[in-house]
Design an enzyme around this catalytic site. Structure first.
Site, PDB file in Angstrom:
ATOM      1  N   ASP A 214       0.880  -1.151  -0.140  1.00 12.81           N
ATOM      2  CA  ASP A 214      -0.125  -0.122  -0.076  1.00 12.81           C
ATOM      3  C   ASP A 214       0.783   1.078   0.212  1.00 12.81           C
ATOM      4  O   ASP A 214       2.157   1.015   0.014  1.00 12.81           O
ATOM      5  CB  ASP A 214      -0.839  -0.131   1.153  1.00 12.81           C
ATOM      6  CG  ASP A 214      -0.048  -0.059   2.434  1.00 12.81           C
ATOM      7  OD1 ASP A 214       0.331   0.958   3.257  1.00 12.81           O
ATOM      8  OD2 ASP A 214       0.056  -1.174   3.116  1.00 12.81           O
ATOM      9  N   ASP A 216       0.621   3.734   2.415  1.00  9.04           N
ATOM     10  CA  ASP A 216       0.575   4.090   3.902  1.00  9.04           C
ATOM     11  C   ASP A 216      -0.838   4.918   4.063  1.00  9.04           C
ATOM     12  O   ASP A 216      -1.816   4.709   3.584  1.00  9.04           O
ATOM     13  CB  ASP A 216       1.766   4.908   4.250  1.00  9.04           C
ATOM     14  CG  ASP A 216       1.873   5.161   6.109  1.00  9.04           C
ATOM     15  OD1 ASP A 216       1.406   3.923   6.527  1.00  9.04           O
ATOM     16  OD2 ASP A 216       2.446   5.842   6.332  1.00  9.04           O
TER      17      ASP A 216
END
Length: 262
Positions: A214, A216
């Protein structure tokens, strides 16, 4: 469980979120340590001539959140089995637009922002002070082997990067994520510390392999990037678990050969 004397293993592997087993045919071993039980029984399997010990750091059912993992027992269990290198794949959020979900980062530095964790084997200095050097947390020989293996199997692996370790189990705020990025760090994770310093104290060469899941809390450069969710992390890790296994299959024999020469 097998109650015969424990075998020695050549290489140790810690499994992270979504990575709870390494081989179908493996012996499971209960190991006692001065710091209690590891997160799960250690399984030992043969990869050709290499015996590999695997331990799911969160437990096989992911029962232990990152701040409750018994890191000392986990590393000590590997030490008792005699492993000569520890490989630590881990899920991570990217702090850089060029480091994309599905990429690997073979880290070379670490910043510890955790608190309240048992992060050393030395609870007293009754035998004299012990302050380990930690300038280079990750073994450079093992990093090179993993990078070569990544190139061999055709997965994207970034050479070097700093992982900032947060306490969890929550994810970062936007302000925290921006701070981490502006500090020059590359990925964020919740378990690399105290794993790395404990491995250093135990004298076991250690390499951390981030699988980016991802971005974050998002990217300032791209407002369309959504902040991370637990569901997204597990979905990306599961989708890329085959790449993790392929990379380990290629790296393990070379790591075993490398440490046997030292």
């Amino acid at each position: 469980m097998n109650d015969q004397p424990r075998p020695l293993a050549d290489i140790g592997v810690f499994g992270g979120s979504g990575f709870y087993s390494l081989a179908e045919e493996a012996e499971a071993w209960e190991i006692e340590t001065p710091w209690g039980e590891p997160s799960a029984p250690v399984t030992v399997a043969a990869f050709g001539d290499v015996r590999v010990a695997f331990l799911a750091r969160h437990g096989t059912d992911h029962r232990y959140p990152p701040h409750k993992v018994n890191y000392r027992a986990n590393v000590e269990a590997m030490r008792q089995l005699g492993v000569r290198a520890l490989i630590a794949p881990f899920a991570a959020g990217s702090l850089r637009p060029e480091i994309k979900p599905g990429d690997f980062v073979v880290c070379d530095q670490i910043v510890d922002r955790t608190w309240g964790r048992e992060s050393t084997f030395y609870d007293s200095f009754e035998d004299g002070p012990v302050h380990i050097p930690f300038a280079d947390p990750y073994d450079e020989r093992l990093r090179r082997v993993v990078l070569d293996a990544a190139a061999e199997v055709g997965v994207t692996a970034h050479d070097g990067g700093t992982v900032v370790v947060v306490n969890g189990p929550r994810f970062s705020s936007r302000a925290e994520s921006r701070w981490h990025r502006e500090s020059g760090w590359h990925v964020v994770n919740m378990t690399q510390s105290p794993e790395a310093p404990l491995a250093m104290e135990a004298g076991i060469p250690f390499v951390g392999i981030a699988l980016v899941t991802d971005y974050d809390a998002g990217l300032d450069e791209d407002p369309d990037v959504e902040p991370v969710t637990q569901e997204a992390v597990f979905a990306v890790f599961e989708a890329n678990l085959r790449k993790v296994r392929t990379l380990l299959d290629a790296a393990i024999p070379e790591i075993a050969a490398t440490v046997s020469e030292s």
